[in-house]
Motif scaffolding. Structure first.
Motif, short mmCIF file in Angstrom:
data_model
loop_
_atom_site.label_atom_id
_atom_site.label_comp_id
_atom_site.label_asym_id
_atom_site.label_seq_id
_atom_site.Cartn_x
_atom_site.Cartn_y
_atom_site.Cartn_z
N PRO A 141 3.83 -5.43 -8.35
CA PRO A 141 2.57 -4.94 -7.78
C PRO A 141 2.80 -3.94 -6.65
CG PRO A 141 2.59 -7.35 -7.93
CD PRO A 141 3.98 -6.89 -8.18
N ALA A 142 1.96 -2.94 -6.60
CA ALA A 142 2.04 -1.97 -5.51
C ALA A 142 1.78 -2.63 -4.16
CB ALA A 142 1.05 -0.83 -5.75
N SER A 143 0.92 -3.64 -4.16
CA SER A 143 0.63 -4.34 -2.89
C SER A 143 1.87 -5.02 -2.34
CB SER A 143 -0.49 -5.36 -3.10
OG SER A 143 -0.14 -6.29 -4.11
N ALA A 144 2.73 -5.54 -3.23
CA ALA A 144 3.96 -6.19 -2.77
C ALA A 144 4.91 -5.16 -2.17
CB ALA A 144 4.64 -6.91 -3.94
N ILE A 145 4.95 -3.95 -2.76
CA ILE A 145 5.78 -2.89 -2.20
C ILE A 145 5.26 -2.49 -0.83
CG2 ILE A 145 6.47 -0.48 -2.48
CD1 ILE A 145 6.51 -0.95 -5.49
N THR A 160 4.02 -1.78 14.25
CA THR A 160 3.24 -2.18 13.08
C THR A 160 2.66 -0.97 12.37
OG1 THR A 160 1.17 -2.47 14.31
CG2 THR A 160 2.65 -4.37 14.15
N ALA A 161 2.43 -1.15 11.08
CA ALA A 161 1.81 -0.11 10.25
C ALA A 161 0.73 -0.75 9.41
CB ALA A 161 2.85 0.56 9.36
N SER A 162 -0.30 0.02 9.11
CA SER A 162 -1.32 -0.40 8.16
C SER A 162 -1.14 0.39 6.87
CB SER A 162 -2.72 -0.16 8.73
OG SER A 162 -2.94 -0.99 9.87
N ALA A 163 -1.55 -0.21 5.77
CA ALA A 163 -1.35 0.45 4.47
C ALA A 163 -2.58 0.27 3.60
CB ALA A 163 -0.12 -0.10 3.76
N GLY A 164 -2.83 1.28 2.79
CA GLY A 164 -3.86 1.22 1.77
C GLY A 164 -3.24 1.42 0.41
N VAL A 165 -3.73 0.71 -0.58
CA VAL A 165 -3.20 0.78 -1.95
C VAL A 165 -4.35 1.07 -2.89
CG1 VAL A 165 -1.95 -0.43 -3.77
CG2 VAL A 165 -1.43 -0.93 -1.37
N GLY A 183 -2.82 -4.08 9.07
CA GLY A 183 -3.54 -4.60 7.91
C GLY A 183 -3.12 -3.96 6.60
N LEU A 184 -3.51 -4.59 5.51
CA LEU A 184 -3.27 -4.08 4.17
C LEU A 184 -4.54 -4.27 3.36
CD1 LEU A 184 -1.48 -3.08 1.79
CD2 LEU A 184 -0.84 -5.48 1.42
#
Length: 386
Positions: A141-145, A160-165, A183-184
């Motif tokens: 999954p892209a979320s796991a990456i 810290t970093a935030s990410a969007g998928v 956050g993610l």
């Protein structure tokens, strides 16, 4: 995960238009460091932790380059004049920027990205798009990456970093901002429609304050309102931008992730709240625009040889004036002085001014500008400058 208190969410409910049974959707990440410059300063100086911090110079003519989350609670934002920031937050602590440090940390972060894909498009020192479709081809999954990348960034840098998928760049960028900081957010195709429909139009890329106000006057306040308008309606009111607004309101963004895209120019412009006829008032606007350009130039290590002034009058006639120098400009005051000279050459204005802009082009590494000595100028009339 990053720091032990991250937030993860799956946004929306509905069907995304880019989904296809024959072609699986792309897997795009947008990774954005949280209050990057300010967070670096708080990491390196424990006495600043938990306090409102602004990276920049606190002089009366200074501008905020970045603000900590504690400062943002008072309404302090990047590109805000220092005097305004201090008025909003009298306890604000100004820290001078250390761009060499920020660039070094950025290199560490981008080295992590490279472990997952060659398709990395940097937007600045602290954010980038990643196309991880190939890495996901085996079922990962892209979320796991994204979670793994965020964890490695925290372990390597202490930040810290935030990410969007999602399946395109527009949605991935929106998603990364949804649960900041640390956050993610995942927006799968089946849920994109509802996510976009529920957003205020001011959150959309390409919709600035002036366009947002115009959309509000037309009764367009949300993604759902924008999607309900026909392409013909949008073309009548927004011209060449209509196709973009029509597409993003439907969650459509075919732009590929372009690795190492060269930057050709850096610019800033503003539509004025009041039309201006006085040269001094217009020059003050140029000062703010030049200050906004200084941050991106410094953090990317760039200088430029050409300054272009853009002026739009109340009748919407637009002209440009351009000056190219024999050596690249490295300092804000140099860029501002050239822009002021170009503006003075247009005064008295034929009509009041409603928009001003400055663009720096002919970009080269900043070290070239520092080494150059001569300043031989020659003028060029820009397009429409007649």
């Amino acid at each position: 995960m990053c720091g032990g208190d991250s937030r993860q969410s799956v946004a929306g409910a509905g069907q995304g238009p880019d989904a296809s049974e024959s072609a699986p959707p792309r897997r795009i990440l947008h990774v954005d460091m949280d209050a990057f410059f300010a967070s670096v300063e708080q990491r390196d100086r424990p006495e600043l932790r938990g306090r409102p911090v602004a990276v920049g110079h606190g002089r009366s003519r200074g501008v905020v380059a970045a603000a900590s989350y504690e400062a943002r609670e008072f309404g302090v934002r990047s590109a805000m004049p220092s005097v305004t920031a201090l008025r909003k937050c009298p306890e604000l602590i100004f820290v001078p920027p250390r761009f060499d440090v920020y660039r070094g940390i950025s290199a560490e972060i981008h080295a992590i990205f490279a472990d997952y894909t060659e398709l990395v498009e940097p937007l600045s020192l602290d954010e980038a798009y990643l196309d991880v479709s190939l890495a996901c081809a085996g079922g990962r999954p892209a979320s796991a990456i994204a979670e793994e990348i965020r964890a490695r960034i925290h372990a390597t840098t202490g930040l810290t970093a935030s990410a969007g998928v999602s399946y395109n760049k527009f949605l991935a960028k929106l998603a990364s901002d949804q649960n900041k900081p640390d956050g993610l957010t995942v927006i799968p195709p089946r849920r994109a429609g509802a996510f976009v429909a529920g957003l205020p139009v001011g959150r959309f890329h390409g919709v600035g304050p002036v366009t947002e106000a115009k959309m509000h006057r037309l009764g367009i306040r949300s993604g759902a309102d924008l999607r309900a308008r026909s392409l013909a309606f949008l073309q009548a009111h927004f011209g060449s931008s209509a196709a973009h607004y029509h597409a993003i309101s439907r969650g459509i963004d075919p732009r590929p992730v372009r690795p190492d895209r060269p930057r050709k120019s850096i610019g800033a412009e503003t539509t004025l709240s009041q039309d201006l006829s006085a040269l001094e008032a217009a020059a003050e606007v140029l000062e703010r625009l030049a200050a906004k350009l200084s941050g991106p130039c410094a953090e990317k290590g760039l200088a430029g040889r050409t300054v272009t002034l853009k002026v739009r009058f109340t009748d919407f006639v637009q002209i440009t004036r351009r000056r190219t120098l024999s050596r690249p400009l490295t300092e804000t005051h140099e860029m501002l002085e050239v822009a002021r000279q170009l503006l003075a050459g247009l005064h008295p204005f034929p009509r009041p001014v409603r928009l001003l802009g400055i663009t720096l082009s002919g970009l080269v590494p900043r070290t070239e500008g520092a080494a150059a000595r001569q300043l031989d100028l020659f003028d060029e009339a820009g397009p429409g400058g007649g």
